[in-house]
Design an enzyme around this catalytic site. Structure first.
Site, short mmCIF file in Angstrom:
data_model
loop_
_atom_site.label_atom_id
_atom_site.label_comp_id
_atom_site.label_asym_id
_atom_site.label_seq_id
_atom_site.Cartn_x
_atom_site.Cartn_y
_atom_site.Cartn_z
N ASP A 85 37.10 36.08 37.44
CA ASP A 85 37.10 37.50 37.13
C ASP A 85 36.75 38.34 38.35
O ASP A 85 35.81 38.00 39.09
CB ASP A 85 36.03 37.79 36.05
CG ASP A 85 36.64 38.18 34.71
OD1 ASP A 85 37.83 38.57 34.67
OD2 ASP A 85 35.91 38.08 33.71
N LYS A 113 41.53 37.63 37.57
CA LYS A 113 41.76 38.50 36.41
C LYS A 113 41.04 39.82 36.63
O LYS A 113 39.94 39.84 37.21
CB LYS A 113 41.25 37.83 35.13
CG LYS A 113 41.30 38.73 33.89
CD LYS A 113 41.07 37.95 32.61
CE LYS A 113 39.61 37.80 32.21
NZ LYS A 113 38.86 39.06 32.03
N GLU A 182 42.18 41.44 24.31
CA GLU A 182 40.84 41.39 23.69
C GLU A 182 40.71 42.49 22.64
O GLU A 182 40.97 43.67 22.94
CB GLU A 182 39.75 41.54 24.77
CG GLU A 182 38.36 41.53 24.17
CD GLU A 182 37.25 41.18 25.13
OE1 GLU A 182 37.52 40.97 26.32
OE2 GLU A 182 36.09 41.13 24.66
O1 KIV Z 1 34.57 37.51 30.94
C1 KIV Z 1 35.12 36.88 30.03
O2 KIV Z 1 34.63 35.87 29.55
C2 KIV Z 1 36.39 37.38 29.52
C3 KIV Z 1 36.94 36.75 28.28
C4 KIV Z 1 36.17 37.18 27.11
C5 KIV Z 1 38.37 37.00 28.12
O3 KIV Z 1 36.94 38.28 30.07
#
Ligand code: KIV
Length: 254
Positions: A85, A113, A182
């Site tokens: 992320d 992401k 989400e």
């Molecule tokens: O940070 C995370 O775990 C997420 C998921 C919930 C998709 O973005």
């Protein structure tokens, strides 16, 4: 599931063939177990801020924290695709997005992401132009939870439905290999899934997405404060940890 290394292309090709089971991963031993179970996509998600680091929401998570947990996941050398992320405010400009995405890739991430659609399209295009695979994230944006005043289902209003579809099409056209949806209204998640050629991976978005992602500690039952409603079964491991510690403590008494 094959025994080869999973790539973004593998995930993309699963659409319409096999539902994509995805979980979050934050540490070395759990990554080993999730990989042994054949989970094809592991996300070093900024949810780690809430379920591992004890923050109130994900807006406190820093690049350094994602990097720290990513290193541990990478050391497990999973066959699963490792997605990292981009945390809060690490992609507010095109330059920051590319610099930070490159940092995560240099540490062993295999895709990144970020939350958003048309509002971050220049960043997404620049990340992809740098040769970095991109996983989209639409619907509820936990990084905007403060601004949005809580976790609300998206797509119930017609304008929201239209903008979700436009965002999904834009990310798919730009070259994202999949999109997390989400807290998207079930019918809209299904509509998006049918409208685009890349897979949708749902979380609390109904049964019609091409795959599902869960926060692993929600599945295991070790999330600290609550387990969300969309988790149909948690494995009660929080209670098991307590029992193990209690039994051991009791066994020490003479
Ligand atoms: O940070 C995370 O775990 C997420 C998921 C919930 C998709 O973005």
């Amino acid at each position: 599931m094959s025994t080869c290394k999973i790539t973004p292309e593998t995930i993309r090709a699963m659409k319409g063939r096999e539902r994509i089971a995805s979980l979050t991963a934050y540490d070395y031993p759990t990554t080993k177990q999730l990989d042994a179970a054949g989970i094809p996509l592991l996300l070093v998600g900024d949810s780690l801020g809430m379920v591992v680091l004890g923050y109130e929401n994900t807006t406190h998570v820093t690049m350094a924290e994602i990097e720290h947990h990513l290193r541990a996941v990478v050391r497990a050398k999973p066959q699963a695709l490792i997605v990292a992320d981009l945390p809060y405010q690490s992609y507010t400009t095109v330059e920051a997005a590319v610099t930070n995405a490159k940092k995560l890739m240099a540490l062993g991430a295999e895709a990144v992401k970020a939350e958003g659609g048309l509002n971050i399209l220049p960043q997404v295009k620049a990340i992809l132009a740098a040769g970095i695979p991109f996983l989209g994230h639409l619907g509820m944006s936990p990084q905007n939870v403060v601004a949005e005043g809580g976790y609300h289902v998206k797509g119930k209003q017609e304008t929201e439905r239209e903008s979700l579809l436009a965002d999904a099409r834009a990310l798919a056209d730009a070259g994202a290999f999949a999109i997390v949806l989400e807290l998207v209204a079930k019918t809209v998640a299904g509509e998006i899934t049918r409208a685009i050629k890349i897979p949708t991976i749902g979380i609390a978005s109904g049964p019609d997405c091409d795959g599902e992602i869960l926060v692993t500690t929600d599945l295991l039952g070790t999330s600290p404060n609550y387990i969300p409603k969309h988790v149909k079964k948690n494995w009660g491991m929080g209670e098991q940890i307590r029992q193990a510690a209690l039994e051991w403590k009791t066994s020490l008494q003479r």
